[in-house]
Structure formats: C-alpha cells, structure tokens
Design an enzyme around this catalytic site. Structure first.
Site, PDB file in Angstrom:
ATOM      1  N   HIS A 400       0.909  -1.303   0.242  1.00 43.14           N
ATOM      2  CA  HIS A 400      -0.019  -0.086   0.025  1.00 43.14           C
ATOM      3  C   HIS A 400       0.871   1.343  -0.095  1.00 43.14           C
ATOM      4  O   HIS A 400       0.391   2.606  -0.365  1.00 43.14           O
ATOM      5  CB  HIS A 400      -0.607   0.048   1.351  1.00 43.14           C
ATOM      6  N   ASP A 404      -1.869   2.092  -4.860  1.00 45.28           N
ATOM      7  CA  ASP A 404      -2.928   2.571  -3.967  1.00 45.28           C
ATOM      8  C   ASP A 404      -4.265   1.806  -4.275  1.00 45.28           C
ATOM      9  O   ASP A 404      -4.375   0.951  -5.157  1.00 45.28           O
ATOM     10  CB  ASP A 404      -3.630   4.011  -4.752  1.00 45.28           C
TER      11      ASP A 404
END
Length: 428
Positions: A400, A404
C-alpha cells in the site's frame, strides 16, 4: 594413513558463511570421491558439498542449523598416505552454483587414493528380526522435518529408530535400515487406537528458517492491502478443456496458470505500478519494462518461487511448458539461483485446495502478488435467470506504500475482464 582437513569452500557471489542444512554422512562412514558430504544453505540457494577425496570420516564440525564461515573446517577425513593435509578454501567457481551440485576446484591430492570398492562402503545389512526398545521417557528423537514426514508416511514411530547421525540424529539411511531389520515389535508402527502422548520438537533451520525470515520481514515492513474479486471462468474453463482435448503430443497440458500469465502480460502495461520492486531503504521503486513472473511452488523442503523470465515473449503453450519445467526443477532441488530470483510480480496458487479466499503474503521486495482460489460450480443470476456457472475468486495483496487501493482494484478488474472474455487474451 593421514588426516585430511576439508574446509567450507568459497561458493561464490560474495557468500561469507553458510548454514548447515543436512549432513549426508556420519562419523565412521567410508566415503567415495565426489560423494555428497553435507547440504548447506546460503542466502541464494541450497548447495550440495561433495568430498574431494575418498576416505573415512573422522570428525564432523557443526550441527544442522549452525552457521559456518567460508574457510572453516567442516570434515576431517582419514585418507591413504602419510602426513596431515589441510584443504584450502577453494576459489569461487566460474559457473553458477546449482542447488543440486556445487562446482569446485580440487587442490592437488596429497596421495594417490583409489576410490573404495563396493565392499569397502558401509552398507546396512539386513538382519534377523530383533525386538525393539523405545527411547527412555522424555528422550526426544532428533530428525529433520523431511525425515519426520517420511516416518509418518511409513507409519513408523521415530522413538524406536536408532540414529546414526551427529548427536544421534535419525537419517533417511536409518529409516531404511530400520525397515530392513523387520522389527518384531508391533509397537513401532503407529496405531490410531493407541493413546498418544509427548511433543515432538525440532529446530527451525535451513530452507524453513529462510522462509520464516522472509515472511516475517514481508509482514513487518510491508503494509499489505488485500483485494478479492469474484470471476466467472465458465468460458475460460471451456476453452481450456477444448485446447487440452486437441493439444499435440508434445504440448504441455494446460492448467489455469498459463492463462493467468497471459492475462498479466496483457494487463500489466496498463498498470505498471504493480510490476516491480521497492527498495525501501533507498526509497527507490523499480518498474522494469520486462515481466518476470514468480510462481510460488510447494516443494518437499518448503515454499520456493521459480521465475518465468520475460513472460511477455511467451505464447500460451510456451508459458505452460515453462511453468511445468520450473516447478519440476524446484521440487527436485535442481533449480538454479538465477531461476529462483529476480521476479517482478508473483502468482500464488494452492490448486484444487485453493479455498474460497486467501490473503497471500507479498514476495518482498515486490509490490504485488496475485492469488488464485478454487473453481467451484455455483448458481448465479444472469439476465433474470438462475443458471449454473463456474466461479473463482482472485485474492491478491499489494504494497500500500506503492499501490493505491483504487489502482489495485482497476488492475484486478482488468484481469477479470480478460478471464470472462478469454478471446481477448489472444488479441494484441
């Protein structure tokens, strides 16, 4: 007779130490020239170290799980001739070291030593049935996970098996000898109705330790983002079945994985952020133009990830053949270091045991892993009608810090469209 001191050779690529994984010999064994002495594990691969001379094993230095520096004494052999000879640490091999056999430079032999005849090699001889006495209460049998698994498969209780390895470790040869003795005691064979007590303990070493360390680093350092999507693979499965029924004799049988390789080849150019590695210490992300796909494979020794290099150059049948070749090399321990490193994205599959959902751990330093779950036939609503469809989930994880959530979802949705319209896999 003389003593020959064998030291851990330099096995290349800047390796300064190695972990002892398994001793192939025991004190007192007679060994041939080039007979495997020990398996060691480096950061890159498992390496088999052979004996440079024939002789008798006098000493073994270290136990499984110990780390030994290059140039340190590993084995002391008794060889023909006079005087004590030390083995200098060998120079790095010119060719890449293979996991199944290590290339070595032999020093000049201290004496001319003919290889022992077959009669000179110690072999377990079958003997008459003998009563067996288990170890004393509280005494734990020492054995590697592979030996324990084999004993379980054979229905043998290790408490009854004498160990000939260092510190009494039980080896595969000990199991062979145990079977050959034809024990008269039925207690040695597991009985499901017997009361089971005790706890087996074993040290986490070798490849299993490397796997544990890699998984821990990945989960500690990478904030995983998991995304699961349901995919209708009815048409894809029909196509796979049709192609398999009409394949040529020299073509590899198709599983789902080659289709996923093609899907990645089609989807990744539109989502380059998922293909690459992240050097978090330097703060640099590498997004290669090439697609090097890791295929997580279960082997008798643990999980390894052989790599399909330049997957963008392969057609469906070539991808299937390469997956099969790499899987066989990994399971047999013959995959090279180059074949086990350098992936830019990984596929994880548990095959028919894939379950409904999984949360695969990213193969660091990569930033994405795509997991395949089990295909199941389910009732679905299509155009207002309940119909039977073949469904499957894709369970994937992303770093992450780099990918995204929206981008991850777009990437998986792209693969879903390709799978649900399989003709598009073959359209450039």
């Amino acid at each position: 007779m003389s003593k020959f001191t064998f030291k851990l050779p330099d096995i290349g690529e800047g390796i300064t130490e190695a972990e002892i994984a398994t001793w192939r010999v025991a004190v007192g064994d007679t060994v041939k020239e080039d007979q495997p002495l020990v398996d060691v594990l480096t950061e890159k691969a498992a390496v088999e170290i052979p004996s440079p001379f024939a002789g008798k094993v006098l000493e073994l230095k270290g136990s499984p799980g110990d780390f030994v520096p290059v140039g340190s004494v590993m084995v002391v052999l008794e060889v023909a001739g006079e005087g004590a000879v030390e083995e200098p640490a060998a120079a790095a091999p010119a060719a890449p070291v293979q996991p199944a056999a290590v290339a070595k430079e032999k020093p000049a032999k201290p004496v001319a030593t003919p290889a022992p005849t077959a009669a000179a090699v110690v072999q377990p001889a079958p003997s008459a049935p003998v009563p067996l006495v288990p170890r004393s209460e509280g005494e734990k049998p020492l054995a590697t996970p592979a030996v324990r698994q084999r004993a379980r498969d054979l229905g043998i209780q290790l408490s009854y098996v004498p160990g000939s390895g260092p510190a009494g470790h039980i080896t595969h040869a000990d199991l062979d000898a145990f079977i050959a003795r034809k024990p008269v005691s039925g207690a040695a064979v597991s009985n499901a109705r017997q009361k089971r007590e005790g706890v087996e303990q074993f040290k986490v070493i070798g490849l299993r330790r490397k796997i544990a360390e890699a998984m821990q680093r990945s989960k500690q350092r990478i904030p995983h983002f998991a995304y699961v999507e349901e995919v209708d693979v009815t048409e894809l499965e029909a196509l796979r079945t049709h192609l398999n029924n009409n394949r040529k004799p020299d073509q590899t049988k198709l599983t789902l994985l080659p289709f996923l390789v093609l899907a990645l080849v089609r989807a990744v150019p539109d989502h380059p952020e998922v293909n690459g590695t992240f050097d978090d210490e330097a703060g640099i992300v590498h997004h290669p133009s090439a697609l090097h796909i890791g295929i997580a494979a279960q082997t008798p020794n643990g999980l390894v990830v052989p790599v399909i290099r330049h997957a963008e150059t392969l057609d469906l049948w070539q991808a299937a053949a390469e997956i099969k070749r790499l899987a066989e090399a990994a399971r047999s321990g013959k995959a090279s270091r180059e074949e086990l490193s350098g992936s830019s994205i990984t596929i994880s599959s548990l095959g028919p045991m894939g379950g409904i959902v999984s949360t695969p751990v990213i193969n660091a330093p990569e930033v994405a892993i795509v997991g395949v779950n089990k295909m199941v036939e389910r009732p679905m609503v299509r155009n207002g009608q309940i119909v039977t469809r073949m469904m499957m989930n894709l369970s994937s994880s992303f770093d992450h810090r780099i990918v995204d959530g929206w981008n991850a979802a777009e990437f998986i949705q792209h693969i879903k469209r390709l799978f649900e319209n399989p003709a598009t896999l073959f359209i450039d």
